[in-house]
Design an enzyme around this catalytic site. Sequence first.
Site, PDB file in Angstrom:
ATOM      1  N   HIS A 260       0.787  -1.243  -0.106  1.00 43.55           N
ATOM      2  CA  HIS A 260       0.064   0.087   0.051  1.00 43.55           C
ATOM      3  C   HIS A 260       0.867   1.331   0.125  1.00 43.55           C
ATOM      4  CE1 HIS A 260      -1.549  -3.141   2.757  1.00 43.55           C
ATOM      5  NE2 HIS A 260      -2.463  -2.982   1.952  1.00 43.55           N
TER       6      HIS A 260
ATOM      7  N   ASP B 226       8.961   2.705 -45.182  1.00 42.94           N
ATOM      8  CA  ASP B 226       9.519   3.418 -44.092  1.00 42.94           C
ATOM      9  C   ASP B 226      10.926   3.561 -43.752  1.00 42.94           C
ATOM     10  OD1 ASP B 226       9.935   0.967 -43.528  1.00 42.94           O
ATOM     11  OD2 ASP B 226       8.340   0.472 -41.901  1.00 42.94           O
ATOM     12  N   GLY B 227      11.834   3.357 -44.693  1.00 39.51           N
ATOM     13  CA  GLY B 227      13.227   3.916 -44.367  1.00 39.51           C
ATOM     14  C   GLY B 227      14.031   2.855 -43.777  1.00 39.51           C
ATOM     15  N   ASP B 228      13.419   1.790 -43.305  1.00 38.58           N
ATOM     16  CA  ASP B 228      14.198   0.894 -42.617  1.00 38.58           C
ATOM     17  C   ASP B 228      14.741  -0.452 -43.199  1.00 38.58           C
ATOM     18  OD1 ASP B 228      12.138  -0.925 -42.917  1.00 38.58           O
ATOM     19  OD2 ASP B 228      11.469  -1.074 -40.813  1.00 38.58           O
TER      20      ASP B 228
ATOM     21  N   GLY C 172      17.607  -0.781 -45.153  1.00 42.97           N
ATOM     22  CA  GLY C 172      19.097  -0.581 -44.788  1.00 42.97           C
ATOM     23  C   GLY C 172      19.460  -1.282 -43.474  1.00 42.97           C
TER      24      GLY C 172
ATOM     25  N   GLY D  42      17.234  -2.967 -41.358  1.00 34.97           N
ATOM     26  CA  GLY D  42      17.089  -4.205 -41.192  1.00 34.97           C
ATOM     27  C   GLY D  42      18.052  -5.414 -41.789  1.00 34.97           C
TER      28      GLY D  42
ATOM     29  N   THR E 157       9.141  -7.723 -43.837  1.00 34.76           N
ATOM     30  CA  THR E 157       8.652  -8.748 -44.767  1.00 34.76           C
ATOM     31  C   THR E 157       9.906  -9.241 -45.385  1.00 34.76           C
ATOM     32  OG1 THR E 157       6.331  -7.790 -45.150  1.00 34.76           O
ATOM     33  CG2 THR E 157       7.212  -9.407 -46.685  1.00 34.76           C
TER      34      THR E 157
ATOM     35  N   GLY F   1       5.776 -15.677 -50.411  1.00 36.96           N
ATOM     36  CA  GLY F   1       5.423 -14.210 -50.204  1.00 36.96           C
ATOM     37  C   GLY F   1       4.207 -13.814 -51.291  1.00 36.96           C
TER      38      GLY F   1
ATOM     39  N   GLY G  10      14.612  -3.840 -52.004  1.00 37.28           N
ATOM     40  CA  GLY G  10      14.695  -5.152 -51.680  1.00 37.28           C
ATOM     41  C   GLY G  10      15.570  -5.833 -52.913  1.00 37.28           C
TER      42      GLY G  10
END
Lengths: 578, 578
Positions: free
Chosen positions: A219, A397-399, A401, A403, A441, A483, A555
Amino acid sequence: MTFLYDDPERFKDDVIDGFAAAYARYASRVPGASGFVRNGGPRQGKVSLVVGGGSGHYPSYAGIVGRGLADGCVLGDVFTSPSAEQVYRVARAADGGAGIVLAFGNYAGDRLNFAAARERLIAGGVDTRIVYVTDDIASAGPGEKDKRRGIAGTATVYKIGGAAADSGYDLDAVERVMAAANDATYSYGVAFGGCTLPGRKEPLFTVTDGQMEFGLGIHGEPGVRSAPWMPAADLATALVSSLLEERPASADGRVAVIVNGLGATKYEELLVLYGHVDRLLHEAGLTLVLPEVGELVTSLDMAGCSVSLTWLDDELEALWAAPVDTASLRRGAPSGFPSFEPVARADTDDHLEVGEAASTEVSRQAATTARQVLAAMTDAVIENEERLGRMDAVAGDGDHGTGMVRGMKAALSAAQRAEHSGIGSVLRAAGDAFGDRAGGTSGILWGILLTTVGVSLGDTEAVTPERLATALRDGAETVQRIGKAQVGDKTLLDALFPFVASLESAVAERRPVAQAWAQAADEAVRAAAATANLVAGIGRARPLAERSLGTPDPGAVSMGIVLTAAADALKASDTCNI
Amino acid sequence: MTFLYDDPERFKDDVIDGFAAAYARYASRVPGASGFVRNGGPRQGKVSLVVGGGSGHYPSYAGIVGRGLADGCVLGDVFTSPSAEQVYRVARAADGGAGIVLAFGNYAGDRLNFAAARERLIAGGVDTRIVYVTDDIASAGPGEKDKRRGIAGTATVYKIGGAAADSGYDLDAVERVMAAANDATYSYGVAFGGCTLPGRKEPLFTVTDGQMEFGLGIHGEPGVRSAPWMPAADLATALVSSLLEERPASADGRVAVIVNGLGATKYEELLVLYGHVDRLLHEAGLTLVLPEVGELVTSLDMAGCSVSLTWLDDELEALWAAPVDTASLRRGAPSGFPSFEPVARADTDDHLEVGEAASTEVSRQAATTARQVLAAMTDAVIENEERLGRMDAVAGDGDHGTGMVRGMKAALSAAQRAEHSGIGSVLRAAGDAFGDRAGGTSGILWGILLTTVGVSLGDTEAVTPERLATALRDGAETVQRIGKAQVGDKTLLDALFPFVASLESAVAERRPVAQAWAQAADEAVRAAAATANLVAGIGRARPLAERSLGTPDPGAVSMGIVLTAAADALKASDTCNI
C-alpha cells in the site's frame, strides 16, 4: 493509472458485482455483506477458512475462494480493512459448524476488525481462531517476525490452510498448520513505481526515476532502502540472499516458491527474474516444489515484484501440492480425456537440431566457404546501409538498410556459432537468425531463402555447381510461393529470379562456380536497377500507394548488392568445394 | 515500463529459461529452438496443436501449453514473428504422427513464417494445416473477416482446438472446429496507454492523456477512433454494442466471454467492466458460458482491455468447457479431497442480515431517535472538523477531523437507508459504514463501538435507560479489549469510560434518559480536556514519540463533542423510547 471505474466511491461494490457475475461457479455473494462464500455455501462439519482484507489485491481475496482454498472472503474498500461487522457477516455465512479460521495479512486495521469479529463469533458459540500472516522480511527484523506485514506469502499460507480444511483437519489442526506455514514463509519485494487509486490522477506514491525501492509495502508503506535500477540477475541475488539468511534451522531444503507481480510488472519480466531465482536456489542446494510465477497478491497497477519462500516439511509439502479449484488458482489433473501414449522418439532426427546432425568433412568445408560468403555479404550491407535506407524512404518506412544489417549480422554470427556443422545446418542457422532479427517482410523472406537453401544442400553431400543452382532455385521458388509476389512486382524476386536463371545457364555451360555466380550477380544488379522503370499497378504484393515510379526497389537492390559481394568472396575462396 | 530484464537483446531467451525452470511440470523446452512442447512430448496418434507468435503476450503462448490445450508453442522476439525455422523445429518436436495444426493470430510476419514452416513439414511427410485467428473487429470491416487481426480471441479458438485434439478428433476435424471457432469469435478492445520494450525508456506508443483509443492493436497498431475517457459502464456499452452488431445469423444465444486485460489494467478494473458486460449480454437475451476475466493475451505493460465473444453451438460449448491443465489456464474439478455435505441453512438467521431481521414497532421507534441522534452527531463533527484536524496535527497526521466526518456521514446515511429496521440493525449498519469509510484506528474503533451497542440493543425490546447504559458499557469494553488501550493512554477511552460510568450512576438514580445522558456527556467533555494534562509514558496503546504533552487527545475530544450533540438531540426528541 486506474482507468476502468464508474463512481470511485463504489469501486469495491462494482468489483464485487463483477466478480459475482463472472465466477458464480466458484463463489456466491453473501447477502448484505462485502464478501463471498464458496459456491454451495459452507460444508457440514468442515472447518471454514475465511480470508480477507482491503480491495486492490486481486486475486486476493475473491479469486481464491473455492474448493481446496478459502470458504469465504471479506473485502474492504481499496487498501482498507473490512469492518468487523463485514467480517462477522461473511464468517457466519461460511460457518459449517466445525469452527472458523479468520486469516489476514498483518495490518493494524485488519487485526482490530478481525479480532472484534472473532469476539462476536465466539459470543455466538462459533469457535474461531485467528491466523495473521507475517512474511515480509523488510518490515521488521528477524527477532520480530510477529510485527512483520503480510504480503504475497499470504497466498502460500492460505493455500496450505485451505487444503488442510478440505482434507478434514479439525480446527486445532488447521490453526496449527497455518501457524507453521506462516512461521516457514518469508518474502522480500521491490517496487519500481506507484499505483493510482480509482478516480485519482496522481499515484498514491512514487519511486524516483531510475531507482528501485526494496521492501516497499503493497500500500506504499516506505521501503527499507533505495538502489539504482539493476539487471534482473542482480536483483534476484539481492532478494534471494536476504531470504536465505533467514532459513530456519529446521528446514530440510524443500521450498515452495512464489514470484509475485504487483500489477504492472508483467509475466515475461517475472519469468526472467524467476530464471535467476531458480538458479540461485538450486545453487543453494534446495529442492523447489511447484513454483508459481504470476500475480497472486497485487496492488492495483503498482510496478514491482516479490519473491516468497515457504520452507516445507512432509505435511506442508502435501498441502501445498493438494488440488485447488478457484477463480484464480487451480491445481489438479483434469480428467475426462482419452489417454494417449507418449511418442517414443529417435533422438537422431536430423531435422530437429541444427548443428548436432551428422555432417561430412566435405560439407563442413563448404560451410567454411559459406561463412566467408556471409561475412562478405554482411560487409556489403553495412557499407550500403544508408543508401538502402534512403531508397526505402521514398516508398516505404526507410528501415530496409538497418533491417538488412541487423539480419545479416545475426545470420553471420549464427553461422559462426555453428562451427562444427555442415553447410546445410550453417545456412539454416543463418536463415533462422536472419528471420528472427531482421524484421519486416524482406527479413522474413531472406530468412526463408537462406533456410531453404540450407535444407536443400544438407549436411553430407558435396556442393556441386548443379546442387547449388538447384538449391537457389528451391529457395527462390519457396520465397515466391510464401510471399505470394510475382517477378515484376518490384520486390527482391525481381533480382533473385534473373540471378537463378543466369546461374543455371552458366552451370549448364560448365563454367567454374565463382565465375558463374559472378555473371549471375551482374544480371541481378541489372535487373534490380531496372525495377526503377517498372510500371506501377501490375503488382499483387504491394498496394499501389506504396510504390514509387522511378526508384528502384530497395529489396531488389540489396539482393543485387549481396549477391555481388558473395561473388567476390567465392572468387577469393581457396576451397574447391562450391 | 519494463523493469526486469538483463540484456534486452536476450529478453526472449531469458523468458524461455525462466518459464522452463518454473513450469517443467507443464512444458519442456525444444532443444535448439525458441519454444516448448507439452511435458512428456507428443502423444502417439493425437493431432498436435502448435501455437505461437511474438513474445510479450504471456500467458500466450508458453502459458497455454499443456493437457487440453496446445501441444507446443513457438516464440519470436518481443512483438516479432518467430522464424519459419523455429516454427518448423517446434512442430517437428510436437509431432505425434496424426498431423499438426499450426495456429497463430493474423499478422503478416506470422503468416509468412508459419506458411513456410508448413511447406517444410508437408515436404517431410507431416500433414499440416494452418488456422489463423481473425477476431479483432476494429482491424477490418465485417465483409473482410479474413483480414482482421488476431487478439484475445486467440485464447478461445486455441482452447477449443486443444480440447478437440485431446478428445481424439482427427486432423480434418480439429481444423474444421478451429475454423468454426474463429468464424464465431469477435473481439473489440480499447487502449489507455502504451507499453515499453525491455531496455527502452520511452513507450512504444502513447495514448493522449484523458483519451482512450478504440481498436488499438496489441503491438500499438493504430486504433479506429479516439474518445475522451468514459466510465466503465459507457465503455462496456460501446464495446458490447459493436460486438453484438456482428452476431452471426446462426447463433442461438450461447456465448463464451473473455474480458482480457493487456497488462497494466488490473483485475479489479476488469471485473468492474465485466459486471456491465454481463448485464448487457443478459439484457440481449444471451446465455453466458464460463466467462473468464483476466489476462490471457497481454501486450507487456500496455494499459487497456478487450471483450471477446465466441458464439457457441453444442460442439463448441463442450470444447470450451472441457478440462485443461496448463501453466495459466486450468479447468476441471480437482479430486482427492473427502466429500463434505453442504450445510442446510435456515434463512431466518437474524445475525446474518441487517435490515431484514424481524423488528418490533417499539424498536423501530427507537431507531428513529437513533437516526436523529446520529444526524446531530454528524453536524457536530462537521462543525469541528478543522479544530480536530489541527489538534491531531500536533502529534498525528492531522486527519482525525476528516476521518470522523467521513465516518459519521457514512454512518448516518447507512442508518437512513435501513429505514424499516429496529434500532439494533440501524446501529449495526451505522457502525459497519463508519468502520468501512472513516479510516484510521479511531474509525475502526468507532465502528466497533456503534456495532456493539447495536448488537446489545437488538431489534425487538424497548430501549430502557438500563439497557442503554448496559449497551454502552458493552461497547466501551469491547473497544478497550480490541484496541488494547487503557484509560489514561490518551485515547477516546479517556472520554468514553467516564461517560459510561456517569450514565450508569444517573440511570441508577432514575434520572430521565436525556438528562442522564447530558450529565454524562459533560463528564466526557471534562475528561477529554483533561487528557492535555496526562503524563506521557504510562500508555500502552501509542509509542511515546507519538504523544504530545499539553494537547488534549483529539479522539477523546471528538468523543466528547458527539456525545454532547447526542444529548441535545435526545432532549429535542419527542419519542418516549430512549
